[in-house]
Every structure is written in structure tokens, then in C-alpha cells.
Design an enzyme around this catalytic site. Structure first.
Site, PDB file in Angstrom:
ATOM      1  CG  ASP A 299     -18.204 -11.460   5.137  1.00 29.98           C
ATOM      2  OD1 ASP A 299     -17.482 -12.370   5.612  1.00 29.98           O
ATOM      3  OD2 ASP A 299     -18.675 -11.502   3.991  1.00 29.98           O
TER       4      ASP A 299
ATOM      5  CB  SER B   2     -24.279 -10.966  -3.098  1.00 28.41           C
ATOM      6  OG  SER B   2     -23.171 -10.901  -2.238  1.00 28.41           O
TER       7      SER B   2
ATOM      8  CG  ASP C 183     -22.987  -2.400  -1.483  1.00 30.62           C
ATOM      9  OD1 ASP C 183     -23.966  -1.734  -1.871  1.00 30.62           O
ATOM     10  OD2 ASP C 183     -23.049  -3.597  -1.153  1.00 30.62           O
TER      11      ASP C 183
ATOM     12  NE  ARG D  29     -15.273 -10.866   4.040  1.00 31.04           N
ATOM     13  CZ  ARG D  29     -15.296 -10.450   2.793  1.00 31.04           C
ATOM     14  NH1 ARG D  29     -14.170 -10.049   2.206  1.00 31.04           N
ATOM     15  NH2 ARG D  29     -16.407 -10.456   2.106  1.00 31.04           N
TER      16      ARG D  29
HETATM   17  N1  ARG Z   1     -21.688 -17.289   3.619  1.00 30.15           N
HETATM   18  C1  ARG Z   1     -20.281 -17.115   3.443  1.00 30.15           C
HETATM   19  C2  ARG Z   1     -19.623 -16.765   4.756  1.00 30.15           C
HETATM   20  O1  ARG Z   1     -20.270 -16.295   5.646  1.00 30.15           O
HETATM   21  C3  ARG Z   1     -19.933 -16.146   2.367  1.00 30.15           C
HETATM   22  C4  ARG Z   1     -20.323 -14.705   2.640  1.00 30.15           C
HETATM   23  C5  ARG Z   1     -20.102 -13.748   1.497  1.00 30.15           C
HETATM   24  N2  ARG Z   1     -20.860 -14.175   0.349  1.00 30.15           N
HETATM   25  C6  ARG Z   1     -21.246 -13.448  -0.694  1.00 30.15           C
HETATM   26  N3  ARG Z   1     -21.851 -14.070  -1.630  1.00 30.15           N
HETATM   27  N4  ARG Z   1     -21.010 -12.174  -0.789  1.00 30.15           N
HETATM   28  O2  ARG Z   1     -18.440 -16.957   4.889  1.00 30.15           O
END
Ligand code: ARG
Length: 424
Positions: free
Chosen positions: A123, A174, A13, A94
Site C-alpha cells: 500500500d 489487520s 495507527d 489506493r
Molecule cells: N494484500 C492486499 C494487497 O496488497 C491487501 C493489503 C491490505 N490488507 C490488510 N489486511 N490490511 O492489496
């Protein structure tokens, strides 16, 4: 030419994003790879890859220490587990990545920042809100949210633009990972009827590989912060890394969570967080020993709020600042040692001790040395039960034994109950 700083992981990505932003926005792209720990790829090769694809500059920043000090430890002290389950590894990183994007944007004189989040996750919210708070003047570009290419179209775009693909093998899932945990979603996990297959897990041993002998680990805390492992003092990054390895070997820290995303979707995510789970348990046990009943109960409410606001991207908020002050204050006596026994996926409490322990042997014991005033209980119960005795004499007069047995069953609510009275 205007500049944009792109949060770059080296994956498909964000690699495609380098080219796409140049084309679509006609901007120079500077990539920033933020090292929040637990990298499974070489950061120097990620940096080179960005330059090969066309970034004008590619930076790597190691922020592991700040991540532990300003994000992980406060969240541990708060007892922050989203919906009682998820130690928030992705969510905590983040705002720190956003902070670094803004920092580099200032250094590079950029007018925008960019990230590779989709338009339906948490995110994007965490990045965008953090950047808005820290630098309202910076534009935010989110290529994946904007371009709406399918995976295949993206791969096609990469091929046309000479963007070399990394291994496509792990693309079934992912994955996002850092020091505090690993998050895995998508692919076959999207159906909650599917049991996660073993390939999902990389940090925690499967049952058939876990040692048959239990392992004891002693963790020392000072004001709610882990400072030593098995008697050896060490910095936070090292402590988490060591504990991760030990606990992972015993298969600890697997979480299968149907969570409620901020954007209204229920999603299924698997987490591996061996160190986080051991530390949360141990910390909680130490609090059981050192917090008063009222403080402990109030703190579970704070923990829930704290977990929600971290999850919802509100790190740089006044509510967070105020709750954090409460949490820090609550930790002043949370010092001591907890020994846990790790065995076949379980964190078992072995022993717990604190110089400020509220556990009072003279009050607790049933043996010699008991100082509790047994006879004082009679007066205490008399007052404690007073309102209930009064209520039962007035409102329950004449009830049969059978009616009392079914008192709490919904169909036992009597006809003279509130609804009639409310009508009058
Ligand atoms: N669900 C989790 C959150 O919102 C992780 C998000 C990212 N997960 C991923 N497999 N890319 O904090």
C-alpha cells in the site's frame, strides 16, 4: 504553520499519527476519510474523533460512485485477478484515495500528505507512487513507516496523549475493506499451517449457516459492465451491494491466498469478495460466448499484466492507459445475460445469452441442421499435421513402440539429442 492532509481511517495507527505528526513535524493536520464503501463504522464519529485528537479540520468524502465507475468496472472488464485469485479490492482503492488526498491538499493549501502504511507492504508503494505522479511537489509523510513503535508502544503513546482507544478486540487481524472486497491478514493467519478460524469471516456465511436451497441470480451486462440484477436496472454501487448480500449468504467469495508482494515477501491474506467473484465468473462466461478464440486468449495475457500493474501501484501509468484502451475495445460485444446458481460456496453457471453470441448452433449441433462440412476436415488435418509427419519420418525413424510411449518422460531424451550436436 504548514499543513498536511492525512488519510484517516479512525483506527489506532492513524489516530496516533495525528498527534505524532504535530509533534514531530510541527504541522497542522487535516484528516481526510475517504468513503470507498462497506464501512463498518460511522463516518461522522470518525470525523469527530479526528478533531478531538487535534486535527485542525476533518473531512469525509464519499467516492463510491467514482470507485465503481473508474476503478472497479474497468478492472472487472479486464478480468483482473492478481495471481489468478485476488480481485484487488484494496489495491484498486489506493490510487483513488491518493487522488483525493492530493485534491484536498490543493484545496487546503497543504504542502504534504500522509498515510498510515507500514514500510513492508504494497500500500505504501501504491500511495507514494500515485502521489508522486499527481503532485511531485507534495511531501509524503508515513508515520508508521517512520516511527517504528511496536503495537504496545503505540498503545502507550495513545494513553499518554489522551487518544481514546476503540475496541481492541478485532486487533488480532489487520483488516481493510471496501465495496469490492475485504482483506484480512496478520495474527494467527501469518502461519499458513493455521486454518483460518471462523471469526475471520464477516461477509460470507459459514457452511452450517448457508441456505440448503440454491438461489438463481440473473446479471445483465452491457459492454462488459453489469447494469441489472434479476431484471432490475440499477446503479453500480447498489448492484454490488445487493449482490454482495445475496452471494455472501451462500458463502461465496472466500479466498485464501499466499501472495507475492511487490517488496519481495510472500504473505498470506484472506479475502472475502462475494460480489466480485460472482461478477468475474459471470463476465468471463459472457466473454466465452462473445470473444473469438484469439481475442479471448490474448485477453487472458492482458488480464495478468493488468492485475500486476494494479497490484504494483502503477495505476497512473501509460501502460495502464494503453491496456485499458485495449480492454475497453475488447468489450464491444460483451453484452448479454448470465444466470448463475449460488449454492454452498459455489457459483454454478446456469445459462448465458447474448445478441452477439458467436455460438453457432448450425455449426455446433450433432443433430439435424448441421452445416459443418465434415469431409473438409480431411484436407484440414492433412495440412495441419504436415510438419509433424515430416518430423517423425526424419527424426523418429526406427523408434520402438516402447520409446514412443515414454516420449515425454525426461529420462527418455535420447543420447543423440541436442546437447551432443551443440558441442560440435
Ligand atoms: N494484500 C492486499 C494487497 O496488497 C491487501 C493489503 C491490505 N490488507 C490488510 N489486511 N490490511 O492489496
Amino acid at each position: 504553520m504548514q499543513k498536511v492532509v492525512l488519510a484517516y481511517s479512525g483506527g489506532l495507527d492513524t489516530s496516533v499519527a495525528i498527534k505524532w505528526i504535530k509533534e514531530k513535524y510541527d504541522m497542522d493536520v487535516v484528516t481526510l476519510t475517504v468513503d470507498v464503501g462497506a464501512n463498518d463504522r460511522d463516518l461522522e464519529s470518525i470525523r469527530k474523533r479526528a478533531l478531538e485528537i487535534g486535527a485542525v479540520n476533518a473531512l469525509v468524502r464519499d467516492v463510491k460512485e467514482e470507485f465503481v465507475k473508474y476503478f472497479i468496472w474497468p478492472a472487472l472488464q479486464a478480468g483482473a485477478l492478481y495471481e489468478g485469485e485476488y480481485p484487488l479490492a484494496t489495491a484498486l482503492a489506493r490510487p483513488l484515495i491518493a487522488w483525493n488526498l492530493v485534491q484536498v491538499a490543493r484545496e487546503e493549501g497543504a504542502t504534504a500528505v500522509a498515510h498510515g502504511c507500514t514500510g513492508k507492504g504494497n500500500d505504501q508503494v501504491r500511495f507514494d507512487i500515485s502521489v508522486n505522479v499527481l503532485a511531485p511537489d507534495l511531501k509524503i509523510i508515513a508515520p508508521v513507516r517512520e516511527w517504528r513503535m511496536t503495537r504496545d508502544e503505540e498503545i502507550e503513546y495513545a494513553a499518554q496523549n489522551n487518544i481514546p482507544l476503540l475496541s481492541v478486540s478485532q486487533k488480532r487481524y489487520s483488516v481493510d475493506q471496501n465495496l469490492w472486497g475485504r482483506s484480512i491478514e496478520a495474527g494467527p493467519l501469518e502461519d499458513p499451517r493455521n486454518e483460518p478460524s471462523e471469526e475471520v469471516y464477516e461477509w460470507t456465511a459459514n457452511p452450517d449457516k448457508q441456505p440448503d436451497n440454491a438461489e438463481y441470480v440473473e446479471i445483465q451486462f452491457e459492454r462488459g459492465i453489469p447494469v441489472a440484477l434479476n431484471g432490475e436496472r440499477m446503479d453500480g454501487v447498489t448492484l454490488i451491494t445487493k449482490l454482495h448480500e445475496i452471494a455472501g449468504r451462500h458463502g461465496i467469495g472466500r479466498i485464501d491466498h499466499i501472495e507475492n508482494r511487490l517488496v519481495g515477501i510472500k504473505s498470506r491474506e484472506i479475502y472475502e469478495a462475494p460480489a466480485a467473484i460472482v461478477l468475474h465468473r459471470a463476465h468471463r462466461w459472457l466473454e466465452d460466448l462473445t470473444l473469438t478464440k484469439d481475442s479471448a486468449r490474448f485477453k487472458t495475457r492482458v488480464a495478468a499484466e493488468y492485475g500486476d500493474l494494479v497490484y504494483n501501484g502503477l495505476w497512473f501509468s501509460p501502460l495502464h492507459q494503453d491496456l485499458a484502451a485495449y480492454v475497453a475495445s475488447s468489450q464491444r460485444y460483451v453484452s448479454g445475460t448470465v444466470t448463475v446458481k449460488l449454492f454452498k460456496g459455489n457459483v454454478i453457471k446456469a445459462s448465458c445469452d447474448s445478441p452477439k453470441s458467436l455460438y453457432n448452433f448450425a455449426l455446433a449441433t450433432y443433430d439435424k441442421g448441421d452445416q459443418f462440412k465434415h469431409e473438409a476436415s480431411v484436407g484440414f488435418i492433412n495440412i495441419f499435421g504436415l510438419s509433424l509427419r515430416n518430423q517423425s519420418q526424419i527424426q523418429l525413424a526406427g523408434r520402438t513402440q516402447g520409446e514412443m510411449l515414454s516420449l515425454a518422460s525426461p529420462d527418455a531424451i535420447s543420447p543423440d539429442a541436442p546437447s551432443e550436436e551443440v558441442k560440435k
